[in-house]
Design an enzyme around this catalytic site. Structure first.
Site, PDB file in Angstrom:
ATOM      1  N   ASP A 112      46.016  42.824  18.147  1.00 31.59           N
ATOM      2  CA  ASP A 112      45.089  43.811  18.900  1.00 31.59           C
ATOM      3  C   ASP A 112      44.333  44.300  17.651  1.00 31.59           C
ATOM      4  O   ASP A 112      44.529  44.140  16.471  1.00 31.59           O
ATOM      5  CB  ASP A 112      45.957  44.934  19.343  1.00 31.59           C
ATOM      6  CG  ASP A 112      46.487  44.576  20.837  1.00 31.59           C
ATOM      7  OD1 ASP A 112      45.840  43.689  21.305  1.00 31.59           O
ATOM      8  OD2 ASP A 112      47.332  45.099  21.247  1.00 31.59           O
ATOM      9  N   MET A 157      45.535  58.993  21.574  1.00 36.74           N
ATOM     10  CA  MET A 157      44.332  58.420  22.318  1.00 36.74           C
ATOM     11  C   MET A 157      43.543  59.589  22.957  1.00 36.74           C
ATOM     12  O   MET A 157      43.082  59.647  24.108  1.00 36.74           O
ATOM     13  CB  MET A 157      44.587  57.191  23.246  1.00 36.74           C
ATOM     14  CG  MET A 157      45.193  56.077  22.650  1.00 36.74           C
ATOM     15  SD  MET A 157      45.517  54.788  23.867  1.00 36.74           S
ATOM     16  CE  MET A 157      46.994  55.526  24.813  1.00 36.74           C
ATOM     17  N   LYS A 168      40.902  45.858  21.786  1.00 36.97           N
ATOM     18  CA  LYS A 168      40.197  46.659  22.491  1.00 36.97           C
ATOM     19  C   LYS A 168      39.580  47.731  21.559  1.00 36.97           C
ATOM     20  O   LYS A 168      40.243  48.629  21.102  1.00 36.97           O
ATOM     21  CB  LYS A 168      41.086  47.275  23.575  1.00 36.97           C
ATOM     22  CG  LYS A 168      41.693  46.213  24.665  1.00 36.97           C
ATOM     23  CD  LYS A 168      42.702  46.757  25.624  1.00 36.97           C
ATOM     24  CE  LYS A 168      43.473  45.490  26.297  1.00 36.97           C
ATOM     25  NZ  LYS A 168      44.550  46.248  27.068  1.00 36.97           N
TER      26      LYS A 168
END
Length: 520
Positions: free
Chosen positions: A42, A178, A64
């Site tokens: 990732d 996040m 991502k």
């Protein structure tokens, strides 16, 4: 369609790769990565971890970033099944811990549905590691004994939030992962549900890495600060009285070289030692090798010398590279350290000496000054008349040492143990480095690193005035000055440790130099 590997059963390791600092990945995670045929990783996974995979492993990036997905979650799930069915051992590297807002559970469910063997390797989640690196304990006796981890970005397809804001507002420490994009909503919900607007809060970006940035303020003002500073992901939000302890407990961003971008121009294989020393002091090492070390154009001279080692009184090594290639050739020719019986060994410095000592040999002489002139000074106190000396060194080097030894009465033979070539880096690579505004210091460790840097940069290159130059030893510094660079950082000890020490002293005296390290 991939063909099944004969006799091999596929398996998937879902591995927590930690929060950013490569040293925080678990030993079990590293061992599983060493088995991998395929590595699927990732965006937030430290690229330094990829070197633990086998040389023949395939790497698939599935990151991502922001709203851009290289692969959708469904595609990642299918890829894991496909690779395992082909008989591959798959290492699925996920930032932090795979089961804490990492969607590792969804991937494991897909594997279970398809009867693919898998293991979950827990990782150090950013939820605890990032505050720790910021000097913020999530619990503290006398302040709070409760902590909650919350996603700041719920599944957008859900009709209603699962978060009980009223209950959450009463918990001592809150960690939102996040949460930057939705920070205004988070702050509003907490205040509307009874959390004091004066509660200390901190936003931490790129935590546990040399690029760590921190914003601190009251809960009521943290969203405004984030907007003013254009604070972008990846970041976490910590809310609670424990945030106020940062002034006392901060340690990572208090390191002497924290956030300083230091370019290493050494060959890639030799950059690790300096990089480790820099990381220990908080710097961000940037590998930009200007040279590479390769075998000489011919082994004839070195082979002939190795064939008559008993004739030499002294063997001199002027670099660790010379040691490595000399002993490699010694083995190739069917000889070993016993053939050096009676030959005294001189090494230009302690790093070179360690290479020899690791072979099981004693080093007889290391000069006080780690340059050719230092060797000559040491030998000036020794009777060399008629002594035969072998120097195993680079194909191109200064003649100061062999000429000086001859003047002292020695019979000197110089052989090429290796040669230095350009690394293949291009000017556009260098321009990209500076365009990213990451560089505070360029380090040169030899004259050849300077010469090849200039070749890469071109005659019209102008070094940004805020970028400093650091050199090991007077010979390298002289080469840099001849190339037109102002050498800002010198050191007393001509070693990697000495270089890092000089960097520390320089930035201690000039704390305003450089562009990173501001935390409030």
């Amino acid at each position: 369609m991939k063909t099944m590997k004969k006799g091999k059963k596929g398996k998937v390791y879902i591995i927590g790769a930690g929060p950013g600092d490569a040293g925080l990945m678990t030993l079990k995670g590293v061992e599983c990565l060493k088995e991998a045929d395929v590595v699927i990783y990732d965006y937030l996974v430290s690229k330094d971890l990829l070197r633990y995979a086998p040389n023949n492993a395939r790497f698939i990036y599935a990151g991502k970033q922001g709203g851009a997905h290289t692969l959708s979650q469904g595609q990642i799930n299918d890829l894991l099944v496909q690779e395992a069915r082909a008989g591959n051992i798959v290492a699925r590297l996920k930032g932090g811990d795979p089961f804490i807002f990492g969607r590792g559970g969804e991937e494991a469910e897909k594997l279970h549905e398809n009867k693919i063997p898998f293991e979950i390797i827990p990782g150090v989640t950013s939820a605890i590691a990032v505050p720790a690196y910021a000097g913020i304990p999530l619990t503290h006796r006398g302040l709070t004994s409760t902590v909650a981890f919350v996603t700041g970005h719920e599944d957008p397809t859900k009709e209603k939030s699962d978060i009980d804001w009223r209950a959450l507002a009463r918990i001592g420490t809150l960690v939102f992962l996040m949460g930057v994009k939705n920070i205004e909503q988070i702050v509003r919900e907490l205040q509307d549900n009874g959390r004091s607007s004066e509660t200390p809060a901190a936003l931490i970006r790129w935590g546990t890495t040399p690029g760590q940035e921190i914003l601190e303020g009251p809960l009521s003002g943290i969203a405004r600060l984030a907007k003013e500073k254009k604070f972008a992901p990846p970041a976490i939000l910590v809310v609670g009285e424990v945030v106020a302890l940062r002034d006392t407990l901060r340690w990572f961003d208090a390191k002497p070289l924290f956030g300083k971008g230091v370019v290493i121009t050494r060959p890639e294989r030799q950059a690790d030692d300096l990089a480790k020393l820099l990381i220990k002091e908080g710097a961000n090492p940037i590998s930009f090798p200007t040279i590479k070390i390769v075998p000489p154009s011919s082994w004839r001279g070195l082979d002939a010398a190795i064939g008559k080692l008993e004739e030499y009184d002294w063997l001199i090594f002027t670099s660790a590279n010379g040691v490595a290639y000399f002993f490699e050739r010694l083995r190739t020719l069917g000889k070993d350290i016993r053939d050096l019986k009676g030959v005294k060994i001189c090494c230009i410095g302690p790093a070179t000496a360690r290479q020899v000592q690791d072979k099981g040999l004693r080093v007889d002489l290391v000069p006080g000054e780690f340059i050719s002139e230092g060797i000559l000074k040491s030998f000036s106190r020794t009777n060399l008349k008629g002594k035969k000396i072998l120097i195993a060194r680079a194909a191109r080097a200064r003649d100061v040492l062999p000429e000086g030894l001859k003047k002292l009465g020695a019979k000197v033979e110089v052989v090429s143990a290796y040669q230095t070539l350009g690394s293949g880096k291009k000017k556009k690579d260098l321009e990209k480095l500076f365009a990213e505004n990451r560089v505070d210091v360029i380090t040169f460790t030899s004259s050849s690193t300077v010469m090849h840097f200039v070749k890469i940069a071109g005659r019209d290159f102008k070094l940004p005035k805020e970028v400093k130059i650091a050199c090991i030893g007077p010979v390298t510094a002289a080469a840099a000055e001849k190339a037109g660079f102002a050498v800002d950082i010198h050191q007393e000890e001509y070693t990697m440790e000495g270089l890092v020490g000089a960097l520390i002293n320089y930035f201690k005296e000039k704390p305003a130099a450089g562009k990173r390290g501001k935390n409030k």
